[in-house]
Design a protein around this motif. Sequence first.
Motif: not given
Length: 501
Positions: A38-43
């Motif tokens: 599970e991968v997430e991204t956030q500015a």
Amino acid sequence: MFTDETLDIIGAESTWRKSHQQTQESRSCQTLPVDTAEVETQARDVSDNSTQTQDQISQTLSLDRDISDFPGLLDFLHKVEDIVIKELVKNSKSHAFDGFRVNWEDQTESVSCMYRLQHVEAQERGLQVTGVSWNCTGSVIGCGFGRVDDGDWSNEKAYVCTWNLDRQNLNPKRPDVIIDVPTPVMCLCFHPVRPSVVAGGLYSGEVVVWDTSRSQDLILAQTGMSADTHREPVFQVSWVPGARRGEFMVLSAGSGGRVLLWTVDGAEAKLILSSGYALVQQQVPQCGAASRTRGSTTIGVTSVALSPWDLDTFLVGSEGGLVLKCSFSSETVSAVPPDGESVTLRAPVQFSFSPLGGPVHSVHFSPFHRNLFVSVGTDGLAHLHTVLQPRPLLSLRVSDSYVFGVRWSPTRPLVFAAATGQGLVQMFDLGRRSLRPAATVDQNTSGQPTYCLEFNPKHTNLMAVGNADGSVNIWQLSAELTEQGAKETAVLEQLANEVVD
């Protein structure tokens, strides 16, 4: 010899079950472990910008403030006062932008024939187009077939035909509606507000109203043959507002010297005579040369024009060359002896204009000035009249032959069109210095006459022309002939105010 003997029981133990149980095995299967991620991204950076104008500072000059609060203003106003006034006066007298009108539509620079409509059977029998009329929507053109030339044709079969020009599959040689008529049709007029209703006058003296929306029996009402009916050919039919709101009566006029008003009774399919007028020579006011007009006591009516400005006023053109101003409200009893009519005939003539050199074929009121009208006839001239004077204001040479029809332009106050016996439509512009036609529209009839014409009331750049060869031409007029110029109404007013010596 033989003896019984008992032996011991012999048994054999089964080895199948034991061997089968020994051979049973258990098997299983398992997939490899499923890996998940599970991968997430956030500015990482966020930016928020906004802007705001500064508060407006009012610079309004208040009359309550002293002029001394504005240093130099008074000196400046005194300095430029003469210059500003001089320029304002100059602009008020300038004609630099006279005639300038913004037009976002494509302009038509020439006159072109859009359709040449024909009824093949009528042409094969040599019938002529004696009347044309547009319906109130401007999409349908109707024409009546008959004859204008000499001969015994009182019992000849004729037609009323209509074409819808908005129809996609329009066939110029096949009318949308064909009405068989037992005698020649002399004139035609569509109802002002009912697009499928049309009235016609016949050579037999009958007046008929048809409803083209019906699938069977298109006759809505008719006069029949009675003591009230015209005894001579009917040369004009029109629709006149009735006493009740939204009601219209049929006006008919013929060479028998009668102008009759009919009420339409659709339930009984009859036209009922409401009022009638008879024109006789003895009751015509004598104006100059009018007293020398030849002819019988009865004045044969060839054309009628209704005033768009005064519902009580109408003009009558006659076989003897007279143009007469008449009133529907006249109470004077006609000098014609009663002949079984259901109403008392009245004498409508109020004023007589100077007679022309021959029969008057057509008269038409100006839609832009209440006093002006134009008349044409066998003398080949178009006479511009005012109802206030007996003599014409202006006479223009239209043709060396007869002139059969005239109509004022619905959009140009100074333009009118006339149909000639040479197969031409001559269009005159009274704003020009020259008295020659502004445009000549050849109907391509090989020299045969043109009998009638009508401008489209909705699509005012269209004009229908009926010809002696049995054709109806639909013309698209140029922008020069349809777009009103500057001060045209003022020029027309100046013409109307001229006094004839």
